[in-house]
Design an enzyme around this catalytic site. Structure first.
Site, short mmCIF file in Angstrom:
data_model
loop_
_atom_site.label_atom_id
_atom_site.label_comp_id
_atom_site.label_asym_id
_atom_site.label_seq_id
_atom_site.Cartn_x
_atom_site.Cartn_y
_atom_site.Cartn_z
N ASP A 1 33.30 -13.32 -7.65
CA ASP A 1 34.60 -12.63 -7.79
C ASP A 1 35.11 -12.13 -6.45
O ASP A 1 35.90 -11.17 -6.38
CB ASP A 1 34.49 -11.45 -8.77
CG ASP A 1 34.71 -11.86 -10.22
OD1 ASP A 1 35.42 -12.85 -10.47
OD2 ASP A 1 34.14 -11.19 -11.12
N HIS B 1 30.23 -4.83 -9.40
CA HIS B 1 30.22 -5.92 -10.40
C HIS B 1 29.48 -7.13 -9.81
O HIS B 1 28.68 -7.77 -10.50
CB HIS B 1 31.64 -6.28 -10.81
CG HIS B 1 31.76 -7.49 -11.66
ND1 HIS B 1 31.19 -7.59 -12.92
CD2 HIS B 1 32.36 -8.71 -11.43
CE1 HIS B 1 31.44 -8.79 -13.43
NE2 HIS B 1 32.13 -9.49 -12.54
N HIS C 1 36.43 -5.13 -10.86
CA HIS C 1 36.06 -6.29 -10.04
C HIS C 1 35.82 -5.87 -8.60
O HIS C 1 36.63 -6.12 -7.71
CB HIS C 1 37.14 -7.38 -10.12
CG HIS C 1 37.12 -8.10 -11.42
ND1 HIS C 1 38.05 -7.88 -12.41
CD2 HIS C 1 36.26 -9.03 -11.91
CE1 HIS C 1 37.78 -8.66 -13.45
NE2 HIS C 1 36.68 -9.36 -13.18
P1 CMP Z 1 35.48 -11.76 -14.64
O1 CMP Z 1 34.38 -10.86 -14.23
O2 CMP Z 1 36.33 -12.38 -13.59
O3 CMP Z 1 34.92 -12.90 -15.59
C1 CMP Z 1 34.47 -12.52 -16.88
C2 CMP Z 1 35.60 -11.85 -17.56
O4 CMP Z 1 35.33 -11.39 -18.87
C3 CMP Z 1 35.99 -10.58 -16.82
O5 CMP Z 1 36.50 -10.95 -15.57
C4 CMP Z 1 36.93 -9.98 -17.81
O6 CMP Z 1 38.19 -10.56 -17.74
C5 CMP Z 1 36.27 -10.38 -19.14
N1 CMP Z 1 35.53 -9.24 -19.68
C6 CMP Z 1 34.35 -8.74 -19.26
N2 CMP Z 1 33.99 -7.69 -20.00
C7 CMP Z 1 34.96 -7.52 -20.91
C8 CMP Z 1 35.17 -6.59 -21.95
N3 CMP Z 1 34.30 -5.62 -22.22
N4 CMP Z 1 36.29 -6.71 -22.67
C9 CMP Z 1 37.17 -7.68 -22.40
N5 CMP Z 1 37.04 -8.59 -21.44
C10 CMP Z 1 35.94 -8.51 -20.71
ZN ZN Z 2 32.94 -11.41 -12.75
MG MG Z 3 35.89 -13.87 -12.23
#
Ligand code: CMP
Ligand code: ZN
Ligand code: MG
Length: 598
Positions: free
Chosen positions: A222, A185, A181
């Site tokens: 984020d 990203h 994060h």
């Molecule tokens: P965030 O980017 O805050 O929101 C989308 C969420 O999806 C991300 O955080 C992760 O918690 C989850 N996520 C994204 N990619 C994966 C992955 N490959 N495996 C598991 N969880 C994921």
């Molecule tokens: Zn995100």
């Molecule tokens: Mg998020």
């Protein structure tokens, strides 16, 4: 008193129980229709007294209410969606994770062994492009910024403010040195949102203000992520968890903190918006960013699926939220190299949370124990139950919205399909745009045919995505075989086998490195060693040490930051990295972070 009227009442009374919650909606509707027609007939004939009439109407109202409750209950019930998950097809740990992460059930409740897992718990594209592109073409001074005159005239965002704001965003995204994060990203999701808007043609449905809202929401979605999950915040009673009452803790912070930045005059990129535009944009941004909270995932999918089945048009904020949510979890729909790297970066972030949990004497959150997490298995589950359905819904939604626009445009033969027109869904892109004189029509007047409706090919968009997602899943399945082996052998053997998985991951790492060290332009540059970092489990993707620049032949990219390079190094057509950067020797261990970051 009419005998028939009494009959109706009796009939209603005797059958009403059947129509309580749980009855079949279709039957209930038929029944209701019958009752009302009967009443109308009796009224026409004057064959009913007031008391009976009142009784019957009240009864009809109660049936209607039961239908409503039943429908609402079905709408809210995500269990159906998940019940097809066979208990032995998905490992327990993965099911725990899916249930605790993608539904609103707070915290991880320890299951008794006999209990079955429950899953309930479980500015027009051109201007948008300019917005993103210009945002990244910053130099330390304003010298060198060459904007076409028409852009200067229409661009409502003061450029110096935009630069200050973008810089502040970068600082916020780098605050916790997260492997996943981070600012890359943010840039990745922003670029993906832009890609989706162009390649689905949805930008022709959106007004300029809405496009700006989409790009803006993606950029901030984020902001100041702590590298820990909402659940971790809740369990550790962090300041933000207390501030936001455990509800979408991080997401509330991302959007609130980004808006707080704009309270500073020099960072206020929205200074030139009218009051109404400002409010509308804010409302859209809040809804979109809050909808990135994964605990609302199943509900979001269910609601949108339901919407698609209705004849009415699709709610704009909902469609936009789905685009952002899909972009947020889009790396499994990109090349294996990218997907693998993002996954390992995320796993490292999860593992660091696990380290903190261990140090605080807390139970490991799912996927956070670096010693036992089944990475490949979790990815198969993530793709099967989260990513695939999301992208399938996304393409269905885009189809429902865009197809009528394409038909309409081709009939009226508007220039390059560039003139927005009312579609059968009641989407009035032009009219909507005209509501806001400060944000005129979304039309490009046909001057940018490469982004016109005529070039939209939703079928190939969908096929391409699904093909990549499937291929990535197959790769994980291969890796899962080895993972399974490790899981099943005895303690000593387990260690040996883990070495073998490490060896396999190392092999994969070397292969990707070898592949990606060969830039698409033929130049060789050191690979960005996300995979290596993950294998060595210590260096975040956005660490300062990562700010080394790849030797780049393009002088325009010289001043770009990591995020900009990463975005520009990614081919928007296929998500393939064009360049790579970051030498291996810059992979170094990071300092131990504070245990709880707020
Ligand atoms: P965030 O980017 O805050 O929101 C989308 C969420 O999806 C991300 O955080 C992760 O918690 C989850 N996520 C994204 N990619 C994966 C992955 N490959 N495996 C598991 N969880 C994921
Ligand atoms: Zn995100
Ligand atoms: Mg998020």
């Amino acid at each position: 008193m009419g005998a028939r009227a009494t009959e109706t009442t009796r009939e209603l009374e005797s059958t009403s129980i059947k129509y309580q919650i749980g009855g079949h909606a279709e039957k209930m509707w038929q029944r209701l229709k019958g009752i009302l027609r009967c009443l109308v007939k009796q009224l026409e004939k004057g064959d009913i007294n007031v008391v009976d009439l009142k009784k019957n109407i009240e009864y009809a109202a109660s049936v209607l209410e039961a239908v409503y409750i039943d429908e609402t209950r079905k709408l809210l019930d995500t269990e159906d969606e998940l019940s097809d998950i066979q208990s032995d097809s998905v490992p327990l740990e993965v099911r725990d994770w899916l249930a605790s992460t993608f539904t609103r059930e707070m915290g991880i409740v320890k299951r008794r062994p006999e209990e079955k897992p429950k899953f309930r718990s479980i500015v027009h594209a051109v201007q948008a492009g300019i917005f993103v592109e210009r945002m990244y073409r910053r130099t330390s001074s304003m010298v060198g910024l060459a904007y076409p005159a028409e852009v200067i005239v229409t661009f409502k965002i003061p450029v110096p403010n935009l630069i200050s704001f973008a810089e502040a965003l970068e600082v916020g995204y780098s605050k916790y040195k997260n492997p996943y994060h981070n600012l890359i990203h943010a840039a990745d999701v922003t670029q993906t949102v832009h890609y989706i808007m162009i390649h689905t043609g949805i930008m022709h449905w959106l007004t300029e203000l809405e496009i700006l809202a989409m790009i803006f929401a993606a950029a901030v979605h984020d902001y100041e992520h702590t590298g820990t999950t909402n659940n971790f915040h809740i369990q550790t009673r962090s300041d933000v968890a207390i501030l936001y009452n455990d509800r979408s803790v991080l997401e509330n912070h991302h959007v609130s903190a980004a808006y707080r930045l704009m309270q500073e005059e020099e960072m206020n990129i929205l200074a030139n918006l009218t009051k109404d535009d400002w409010r509308e944009l804010r409302s859209l941004v809040i809804e979109m960013v809050l909808s990135t909270d994964m605990s609302g995932h199943f509900q979001q999918i269910k609601t949108m699926r339901h919407t698609l089945q209705q004849t009415e048009g699709v709610d704009k904020a909902k469609a936009m939220s789905l685009i952002l949510h899909a972009a947020d979890i889009s790396h499994p729909a990109k090349s294996w190299e990218l997907h693998y790297r993002w996954t390992m970066a995320l796993m490292e972030e999860f593992f660091r949370q696990g380290d903190k949990e261990a140090a605080l004497g807390l139970q490991f959150s799912p996927l956070c124990d670096r010693k036992s997490t089944l990475v490949a298995q979790s990815q198969i589950g993530f793709i099967d139950f989260i990513v695939e359905p999301t992208f399938s819904l996304l393409t269905d939604s885009m189809e429902k919205i865009v197809m009528p626009l394409i038909e309409e445009a081709s009939k009226s033969e508007s220039p390059a399909f560039g003139t927005p027109s009312q579609n059968s869904l009641g989407a009035v892109s032009n009219a909507e745009a005209q509501r806001r004189p400060s944000f005129k029509s979304t039309s490009d007047g046909g001057t940018h045919t490469e982004n016109s409706l005529a070039t939209v090919n939703l079928t190939s968009f969908k096929d391409n995505l699904m093909k990549i997602i499937q291929a990535n899943k197959e790769r994980w399945k291969e890796l899962a075989v080895e993972e399974e082996l490790v899981k099943n052998v005895g303690e000593q053997e387990k260690d040996q086998s883990r070495n073998s998985t490490d060896a396999q991951l190392q092999e994969e790492t070397t292969r990707i490195q070898n592949e990606s060290s060969q830039g698409s332009d033929g130049t060789t540059c050191p690979p960005r060693s996300i995979v290596l970092q993950v294998v060595s489990f210590d260096t975040p993707l956005s660490d300062e040490s990562n700010s080394e620049k790849c030797t780049n032949s393009d002088p325009n990219q010289k001043d770009l930051t990591d995020a900009q390079q990463e975005t520009q190094n990614t081919d928007p057509q296929n998500g393939e990295p064009k360049h790579c950067k970051k030498s291996e020797d810059s992979v170094k261990a990071t300092e131990k972070e504070a245990l709880i970051q707020n």
